[in-house]
Design an enzyme around this catalytic site. Structure first.
Site, PDB file in Angstrom:
ATOM      1  N   ASP A  59       0.870  -1.188   0.000  1.00 18.11           N
ATOM      2  CA  ASP A  59       0.000   0.000   0.000  1.00 18.11           C
ATOM      3  C   ASP A  59       0.902   1.232   0.000  1.00 18.11           C
ATOM      4  O   ASP A  59       1.469   1.597   1.042  1.00 18.11           O
ATOM      5  CB  ASP A  59      -0.895  -0.031   1.238  1.00 18.11           C
ATOM      6  CG  ASP A  59      -1.772   1.206   1.354  1.00 18.11           C
ATOM      7  OD1 ASP A  59      -1.559   2.169   0.579  1.00 18.11           O
ATOM      8  OD2 ASP A  59      -2.656   1.224   2.219  1.00 18.11           O
ATOM      9  N   VAL A  60       1.021   1.878  -1.163  1.00 21.25           N
ATOM     10  CA  VAL A  60       1.998   2.969  -1.289  1.00 21.25           C
ATOM     11  C   VAL A  60       1.508   4.284  -0.666  1.00 21.25           C
ATOM     12  O   VAL A  60       2.194   5.298  -0.757  1.00 21.25           O
ATOM     13  CB  VAL A  60       2.455   3.175  -2.752  1.00 21.25           C
ATOM     14  CG1 VAL A  60       3.216   1.958  -3.251  1.00 21.25           C
ATOM     15  CG2 VAL A  60       1.301   3.534  -3.676  1.00 21.25           C
ATOM     16  N   ASN A  86       2.516   5.919 -10.423  1.00 22.77           N
ATOM     17  CA  ASN A  86       1.203   6.014 -11.081  1.00 22.77           C
ATOM     18  C   ASN A  86       0.038   5.844 -10.115  1.00 22.77           C
ATOM     19  O   ASN A  86      -1.052   6.364 -10.363  1.00 22.77           O
ATOM     20  CB  ASN A  86       1.129   4.932 -12.179  1.00 22.77           C
ATOM     21  CG  ASN A  86      -0.286   4.666 -12.643  1.00 22.77           C
ATOM     22  OD1 ASN A  86      -0.858   5.441 -13.415  1.00 22.77           O
ATOM     23  ND2 ASN A  86      -0.888   3.581 -12.151  1.00 22.77           N
ATOM     24  N   SER A 137      -1.882  14.911 -13.397  1.00 18.31           N
ATOM     25  CA  SER A 137      -3.195  15.037 -14.036  1.00 18.31           C
ATOM     26  C   SER A 137      -3.328  16.442 -14.612  1.00 18.31           C
ATOM     27  O   SER A 137      -2.656  17.377 -14.166  1.00 18.31           O
ATOM     28  CB  SER A 137      -4.308  14.828 -12.996  1.00 18.31           C
ATOM     29  OG  SER A 137      -5.574  15.139 -13.527  1.00 18.31           O
ATOM     30  N   SER A 139      -5.689  17.963 -13.739  1.00 21.29           N
ATOM     31  CA  SER A 139      -6.154  18.626 -12.503  1.00 21.29           C
ATOM     32  C   SER A 139      -5.001  19.181 -11.673  1.00 21.29           C
ATOM     33  O   SER A 139      -5.237  19.839 -10.663  1.00 21.29           O
ATOM     34  CB  SER A 139      -6.948  17.648 -11.635  1.00 21.29           C
ATOM     35  OG  SER A 139      -8.071  17.199 -12.327  1.00 21.29           O
ATOM     36  N   TYR A 150      -8.417  16.229  -4.697  1.00 22.21           N
ATOM     37  CA  TYR A 150      -7.738  15.650  -5.871  1.00 22.21           C
ATOM     38  C   TYR A 150      -6.921  16.724  -6.583  1.00 22.21           C
ATOM     39  O   TYR A 150      -5.746  16.502  -6.919  1.00 22.21           O
ATOM     40  CB  TYR A 150      -8.784  15.045  -6.816  1.00 22.21           C
ATOM     41  CG  TYR A 150      -8.176  14.268  -7.971  1.00 22.21           C
ATOM     42  CD1 TYR A 150      -7.635  12.998  -7.781  1.00 22.21           C
ATOM     43  CD2 TYR A 150      -8.136  14.800  -9.256  1.00 22.21           C
ATOM     44  CE1 TYR A 150      -7.077  12.285  -8.834  1.00 22.21           C
ATOM     45  CE2 TYR A 150      -7.581  14.100 -10.320  1.00 22.21           C
ATOM     46  CZ  TYR A 150      -7.055  12.839 -10.103  1.00 22.21           C
ATOM     47  OH  TYR A 150      -6.492  12.130 -11.155  1.00 22.21           O
ATOM     48  N   LYS A 154      -2.825  16.744  -7.086  1.00 22.06           N
ATOM     49  CA  LYS A 154      -2.160  16.681  -8.391  1.00 22.06           C
ATOM     50  C   LYS A 154      -1.306  17.936  -8.625  1.00 22.06           C
ATOM     51  O   LYS A 154      -0.259  17.872  -9.274  1.00 22.06           O
ATOM     52  CB  LYS A 154      -3.186  16.468  -9.502  1.00 22.06           C
ATOM     53  CG  LYS A 154      -3.867  15.096  -9.421  1.00 22.06           C
ATOM     54  CD  LYS A 154      -2.859  13.944  -9.506  1.00 22.06           C
ATOM     55  CE  LYS A 154      -3.513  12.579  -9.558  1.00 22.06           C
ATOM     56  NZ  LYS A 154      -2.530  11.474  -9.677  1.00 22.06           N
ATOM     57  N   VAL A 182      -9.076   9.670 -19.271  1.00 22.99           N
ATOM     58  CA  VAL A 182      -8.819   8.425 -19.989  1.00 22.99           C
ATOM     59  C   VAL A 182      -9.797   7.428 -19.382  1.00 22.99           C
ATOM     60  O   VAL A 182      -9.991   7.426 -18.159  1.00 22.99           O
ATOM     61  CB  VAL A 182      -7.367   7.961 -19.750  1.00 22.99           C
ATOM     62  CG1 VAL A 182      -7.129   6.579 -20.341  1.00 22.99           C
ATOM     63  CG2 VAL A 182      -6.362   8.976 -20.294  1.00 22.99           C
TER      64      VAL A 182
HETATM   65  P1  NAD Z   1      -7.564   3.160 -11.570  1.00 24.63           P
HETATM   66  O1  NAD Z   1      -8.391   3.385 -10.373  1.00 24.63           O
HETATM   67  O2  NAD Z   1      -8.115   2.431 -12.724  1.00 24.63           O
HETATM   68  O3  NAD Z   1      -6.182   2.463 -11.148  1.00 24.63           O
HETATM   69  C1  NAD Z   1      -5.432   2.986 -10.076  1.00 24.63           C
HETATM   70  C2  NAD Z   1      -4.402   1.979  -9.674  1.00 24.63           C
HETATM   71  O4  NAD Z   1      -3.706   2.487  -8.508  1.00 24.63           O
HETATM   72  C3  NAD Z   1      -5.025   0.654  -9.255  1.00 24.63           C
HETATM   73  O5  NAD Z   1      -4.146  -0.389  -9.679  1.00 24.63           O
HETATM   74  C4  NAD Z   1      -5.065   0.752  -7.734  1.00 24.63           C
HETATM   75  O6  NAD Z   1      -5.065  -0.484  -7.089  1.00 24.63           O
HETATM   76  C5  NAD Z   1      -3.760   1.517  -7.494  1.00 24.63           C
HETATM   77  N1  NAD Z   1      -3.682   2.146  -6.190  1.00 24.63           N
HETATM   78  C6  NAD Z   1      -4.451   3.140  -5.699  1.00 24.63           C
HETATM   79  N2  NAD Z   1      -4.067   3.436  -4.437  1.00 24.63           N
HETATM   80  C7  NAD Z   1      -3.048   2.593  -4.140  1.00 24.63           C
HETATM   81  C8  NAD Z   1      -2.242   2.387  -3.009  1.00 24.63           C
HETATM   82  N3  NAD Z   1      -2.429   3.111  -1.899  1.00 24.63           N
HETATM   83  N4  NAD Z   1      -1.272   1.448  -3.036  1.00 24.63           N
HETATM   84  C9  NAD Z   1      -1.077   0.697  -4.154  1.00 24.63           C
HETATM   85  N5  NAD Z   1      -1.813   0.845  -5.278  1.00 24.63           N
HETATM   86  C10 NAD Z   1      -2.790   1.772  -5.264  1.00 24.63           C
HETATM   87  O7  NAD Z   1      -7.055   4.604 -12.010  1.00 24.63           O
HETATM   88  P2  NAD Z   1      -6.374   5.140 -13.352  1.00 24.63           P
HETATM   89  O8  NAD Z   1      -7.381   5.960 -14.038  1.00 24.63           O
HETATM   90  O9  NAD Z   1      -5.645   4.075 -14.058  1.00 24.63           O
HETATM   91  O10 NAD Z   1      -5.336   6.179 -12.682  1.00 24.63           O
HETATM   92  C11 NAD Z   1      -3.923   5.984 -12.657  1.00 24.63           C
HETATM   93  C12 NAD Z   1      -3.272   7.332 -12.347  1.00 24.63           C
HETATM   94  O11 NAD Z   1      -3.585   8.245 -13.397  1.00 24.63           O
HETATM   95  C13 NAD Z   1      -3.760   7.964 -11.053  1.00 24.63           C
HETATM   96  O12 NAD Z   1      -2.682   8.616 -10.397  1.00 24.63           O
HETATM   97  C14 NAD Z   1      -4.770   8.983 -11.542  1.00 24.63           C
HETATM   98  O13 NAD Z   1      -4.957  10.035 -10.647  1.00 24.63           O
HETATM   99  C15 NAD Z   1      -4.126   9.416 -12.840  1.00 24.63           C
HETATM  100  N6  NAD Z   1      -5.044  10.021 -13.793  1.00 24.63           N
HETATM  101  C16 NAD Z   1      -6.115   9.317 -14.282  1.00 24.63           C
HETATM  102  C17 NAD Z   1      -6.961   9.931 -15.193  1.00 24.63           C
HETATM  103  C18 NAD Z   1      -8.150   9.227 -15.785  1.00 24.63           C
HETATM  104  O14 NAD Z   1      -9.006   9.882 -16.392  1.00 24.63           O
HETATM  105  N7  NAD Z   1      -8.261   7.923 -15.676  1.00 24.63           N
HETATM  106  C19 NAD Z   1      -6.718  11.242 -15.604  1.00 24.63           C
HETATM  107  C20 NAD Z   1      -5.626  11.923 -15.071  1.00 24.63           C
HETATM  108  C21 NAD Z   1      -4.786  11.290 -14.185  1.00 24.63           C
END
Ligand code: NAD
Length: 250
Positions: A59-60, A86, A137, A139, A150, A154, A182
């Site tokens: 858990d990061v 990520n 992000s 954001s 959030y 970011k 995305v």
């Molecule tokens: P998602 O929820 O599909 O996946 C997130 C991943 O992070 C999962 O594998 C989850 O288990 C892991 N995670 C979360 N908290 C954790 C923790 N404490 N320890 C270990 N693992 C953890 O989300 P996503 O859309 O793939 O997002 C990935 C990154 O991209 C995030 O930082 C998110 O903020 C960023 N982001 C996403 C979007 C979007 O529209 N999807 C846009 C901008 C930025």
């Protein structure tokens, strides 16, 4: 392309969504990849689809989890060339709706994770003359209402990237990717309209100047570019990947 042949890479939150797409792209380009998920079970589940990756659970949002994840990658590979921070969570809430618990959860998952995974990986990244990519992000570049914690997290990720880029030079390059929407579990849930995820995503397409959202493959390609030697003179950048949404009004 095999830009990352034999390079050792750790992707936090690599079990699904953008992190899984980044993992697949690194594997395709010859890297050895460790994927991190919150638990051993969630990481093991993801590895069924991510053949060739190794598990680095933890858990990061905690220092101990960061050290466990980075430690597993270092043990497996003997070093690290690339760290992709990520992992993250999204919570919706106005200032009035933001509880201490929500604030801490978001800041810990989205900012503290970057600091402490980086700290654990730094000696190895320095000796490898490696690279860090932080997934921030759109954001982090614009202020948006009703996503207080959030947006704050970011924005912090973007400026933490700049601070680390200055501190680690000339050994390690540090850059941020700033995606717009995305389609992933996070965005489907986060933008659902009265529980309708498909409608929420449709509205997100309409909200962008290009009338479409980004793809997982585009996010992965931009991440690999920032980590690659082709981006060797790019350091401390926050690369928008949002179809122009942060550069003006339309
Ligand atoms: P998602 O929820 O599909 O996946 C997130 C991943 O992070 C999962 O594998 C989850 O288990 C892991 N995670 C979360 N908290 C954790 C923790 N404490 N320890 C270990 N693992 C953890 O989300 P996503 O859309 O793939 O997002 C990935 C990154 O991209 C995030 O930082 C998110 O903020 C960023 N982001 C996403 C979007 C979007 O529209 N999807 C846009 C901008 C930025």
């Amino acid at each position: 392309m095999t830009r990352f042949a034999n390079k050792a890479v750790l992707v936090t939150g690599g079990t699904r969504g953008i992190g899984a797409a980044i993992t697949k792209a690194f594997l395709t380009e010859g890297a050895r990849v460790a994927i991190n998920g919150r638990t051993s079970a969630s990481t093991a589940d993801a590895m069924v689809d991510l053949k060739g990756a190794i598990a680095a659970p933890g858990d990061v949002s905690t220092v101990a989890g960061c050290e466990a994840a980075v430690g597993a990658a270092l043990t497996a590979f003997g070093g690290l060339d690339v760290l992709v921070n990520n992992a993250g969570i999204f919570e919706r809430g106005t200032v009035e709706e933001t509880s201490e618990e929500m604030w801490d959860a978001v800041m810990n998952a989205n900012v503290k994770s970057i600091l402490f995974c980086t700290r654990a990986a730094l000696p190895s990244l320095r000796s490898a003359k490696g690279a860090i990519v932080n997934i921030a992000s759109e954001s982090g570049l614009n202020g948006y209402p009703e996503t207080t914690a959030y947006c704050a997290s970011k924005g912090a990720a973007v400026n933490l990237t700049r601070s680390m880029a200055m501190e680690f030079a000339p050994d390690v390059r540090v850059n941020a990717l700033c995606p717009g929407v995305v389609e992933t579990d996070m965005s489907r849930a986060g933008f659902a309209v009265n529980g309708d995820e498909a409608e929420g995503i449709r509205r997100q397409h309409d909200a962008y100047p290009l009338k479409r959202i980004g793809t997982l493959e585009q996010a992965a390609a931009a991440t690999l570019f920032l980590a690659s030697d082709e981006a060797g003179f790019i350091n401390g950048a926050a690369l928008p990947m949002e179809g122009g949404a942060t550069v003006g009004k339309w």
